[in-house]
Design a protein around this motif. Structure first.
Motif, mmCIF file in Angstrom:
data_model
loop_
_atom_site.group_PDB
_atom_site.id
_atom_site.type_symbol
_atom_site.label_atom_id
_atom_site.label_comp_id
_atom_site.label_asym_id
_atom_site.label_seq_id
_atom_site.Cartn_x
_atom_site.Cartn_y
_atom_site.Cartn_z
ATOM 1 N N LEU A 39 0.863 -1.188 0.000
ATOM 2 C CA LEU A 39 0.000 0.000 0.000
ATOM 3 C C LEU A 39 0.893 1.230 0.000
ATOM 4 N N CYS A 66 -3.849 0.830 -9.858
ATOM 5 C CA CYS A 66 -4.149 2.243 -9.639
ATOM 6 C C CYS A 66 -5.558 2.579 -10.095
ATOM 7 N N GLU A 67 -6.076 3.690 -9.597
ATOM 8 C CA GLU A 67 -7.421 4.131 -9.980
ATOM 9 C C GLU A 67 -7.469 4.550 -11.443
ATOM 10 N N THR A 72 -1.498 8.046 -12.573
ATOM 11 C CA THR A 72 -0.337 7.371 -11.999
ATOM 12 C C THR A 72 0.847 7.414 -12.959
ATOM 13 N N HIS A 89 -10.406 0.098 -9.406
ATOM 14 C CA HIS A 89 -11.259 1.146 -8.850
ATOM 15 C C HIS A 89 -12.625 0.551 -8.543
ATOM 16 N N LEU A 112 -0.540 -1.078 -4.520
ATOM 17 C CA LEU A 112 -1.840 -0.419 -4.652
ATOM 18 C C LEU A 112 -1.666 1.060 -4.360
ATOM 19 N N VAL A 113 -2.077 1.911 -5.312
ATOM 20 C CA VAL A 113 -2.012 3.357 -5.115
ATOM 21 C C VAL A 113 -3.369 3.960 -5.445
ATOM 22 N N SER A 114 -3.647 5.117 -4.876
ATOM 23 C CA SER A 114 -4.832 5.891 -5.251
ATOM 24 C C SER A 114 -4.376 6.996 -6.197
ATOM 25 N N THR A 118 -3.045 8.616 0.443
ATOM 26 C CA THR A 118 -2.906 7.280 1.015
ATOM 27 C C THR A 118 -4.041 6.371 0.557
ATOM 28 N N PRO A 119 -3.728 5.193 0.034
ATOM 29 C CA PRO A 119 -4.794 4.279 -0.392
ATOM 30 C C PRO A 119 -5.723 3.919 0.764
ATOM 31 N N ASP A 123 -11.475 5.537 -0.637
ATOM 32 C CA ASP A 123 -11.510 4.745 -1.866
ATOM 33 C C ASP A 123 -11.759 3.281 -1.492
ATOM 34 N N GLY A 125 -10.252 0.404 -1.567
ATOM 35 C CA GLY A 125 -9.176 -0.566 -1.395
ATOM 36 C C GLY A 125 -9.296 -1.491 -0.211
#
Length: 320
Positions: A39, A66-67, A72, A89, A112-114, A118-119, A123, A125
Motif C-alpha cells: 500500500l 491504480c485508480e 499514476t 477502482h 496499490l495506489v490511489s 494514502t490508499p 476509496d 481498497g
C-alpha cells in the motif's frame, strides 16, 4: 580445472536492469519487491513529496494497481519507472480483485495506489486488503502524503481528537441530516467537498454548528495552495467569493464546552424535514437523538411546526 562461468539468464538480467528510478538525472536501481500487496502513499499534488521507499517499491513490484492509469503514469514517468499499470477502482473491483489475488498466490508483488494520497482513505481498497489478508498473503504499508492530515496540520485547530467524514451527501436534506449527526461529535471534523457545493455546505454548517472556527484548505501542496481560517458564519458569508476550482478539504473545530449541540434554527430545519416525511412521534424521536435537546422541548416545538405546516398545506389545497 577452470570453473565454468555462471550462466546469465538474459530475461532476468533485462528485468533487473529495468527495475530502477531516476532522481535529478541520477539513475538508481531498485531491489525486487517482496511478495505481497504494498500500500503506497503517493503525492496529493506536488510530485516531489514522494518518499524514497515508495519509489523503490513502485520500481520493484510486478504490477501497480491504480485508480486511473493516466494519473499514476505522470508519477512513474516523472521518476522514469518502467512499471506495468493495471486499473483497480470501484467500478471494476469485482473483476480485478481475483486477478490480483491470483498474482499474489503465484508469489507476485503488487503495489496499490490511489490517484492521490494514502490508499483506502475514501476509496474502495479496503476490500482488497481484507481478502488479501484472509488469503494469508503479506500486506505492507508505505506511509506518506495524506490530504486529511495535511489539512488538519495547517488548519490551526485542535488535533488531539478528530473525525474524518469524507464527502458529505450531495442533496440538501441528506446533507443537513448528516451535519446534525456530526454536530454531536466532540472533536475536530475533517471532510471533503467539491467546489460547486461549497457555498451550500458552508451555509448549512453555519446554521447547524453555529460559530465554530473552521478552515477551508484548497489545492494543498499545489501551486495555488490556499488556506482560509475564520468562524463558519464568516466563511459562509464569503462563500460566493472564493475560487471554486480545485480540491477542497474542510476542517471544523470542536464545539466549545458550553455550546448547544444543535441551534434552535437548525432544530427547526431538522423537524420540518422529518415532519414532511414522518409522523410527529417519529420526527421527534429522530430530532431528539440528533439534537441532544430534551424530548419535552423538541416535542413542543414539533407540535407548533406541525400546526404551521398543516395550515400551509390547507391553504395550498384551497388555492387548487
Amino acid at each position: 580445472m577452470r570453473a565454468k562461468p555462471a550462466t546469465i539468464n538474459t530475461s532476468e538480467a533485462q528485468e533487473a536492469a529495468s527495475r530502477g528510478f531516476s532522481i535529478d538525472a541520477h539513475r538508481l536501481t531498485a531491489p525486487k519487491a517482496a511478495p505481497g500487496l504494498h500500500l503506497v502513499a503517493t503525492p496529493i499534488g506536488n510530485l516531489g513529496d514522494i518518499t524514497l521507499r515508495a519509489l523503490q517499491t513502485l520500481a520493484g513490484v510486478d504490477v501497480i494497481a491504480c485508480e486511473d492509469t493516466r494519473i499514476t503514469r505522470r508519477l512513474t514517468e516523472r521518476y522514469a519507472i518502467a512499471a506495468q499499470l493495471k486499473q483497480y477502482h470501484e467500478h471494476n473491483a469485482e473483476t480485478a480483485r481475483p486477478k490480483i489475488l491470483e498474482a499474489l498466490a503465484a508469489g507476485g508483488s503488487v503495489a496499490l495506489v490511489s490517484d492521490a494520497g494514502t490508499p483506502l482513505i475514501s476509496d474502495p481498497g479496503f476490500k482488497l486488503v481484507r481478502e488479501v489478508a484472509a488469503a494469508g498473503h503479506s500486506v505492507h504499508v508505505l506511509p506518506g502524503p495524506s490530504s486529511v492530515l495535511a489539512a488538519l496540520s495547517v488548519a490551526a485547530l485542535p488535533t488531539d481528537r478528530f473525525f474524518f467524514e469524507g464527502f458529505l451527501p450531495a442533496k440538501s436534506a441528506a446533507r443537513r441530516a448528516r451535519l446534525a449527526e456530526l454536530a454531536r461529535i466532540d472533536a475536530t471534523l475533517v471532510m471533503f467537498e467539491s467546489g460547486n457545493r461549497m457555498q451550500a455546505t458552508l451555509t448549512d454548517l453555519a446554521e447547524i454548528m453555529g460559530e465554530r472556527d473552521a478552515a477551508i484548505c484548497r489545492e494543498l501542496t499545489k501551486l495555488h495552495e490556499e488556506v482560509r481560517r475564520a468562524p463558519l458564519a464568516e466563511l459562509a458569508r464569503q462563500a460566493d467569493a472564493p475560487e471554486t476550482r480545485g480540491e477542497f478539504v474542510l476542517v471544523i473545530g470542536p464545539p466549545p464546552p458550553d455550546a448547544e449541540l444543535l441551534t434552535m434554527d437548525a432544530l427547526d430545519g431538522l423537524l420540518r424535514e422529518q415532519l414532511a416525511a414522518h409522523s410527529v412521534k417519529d420526527a421527534v424521536a429522530h430530532a431528539v437523538a440528533l439534537s441532544g435537546r430534551p424530548r419535552r422541548e423538541v416535542y413542543a416545538r414539533a407540535l407548533e411546526l406541525a400546526k404551521t405546516l398543516h395550515k400551509h398545506s390547507r391553504g395550498r389545497d384551497g388555492e387548487d
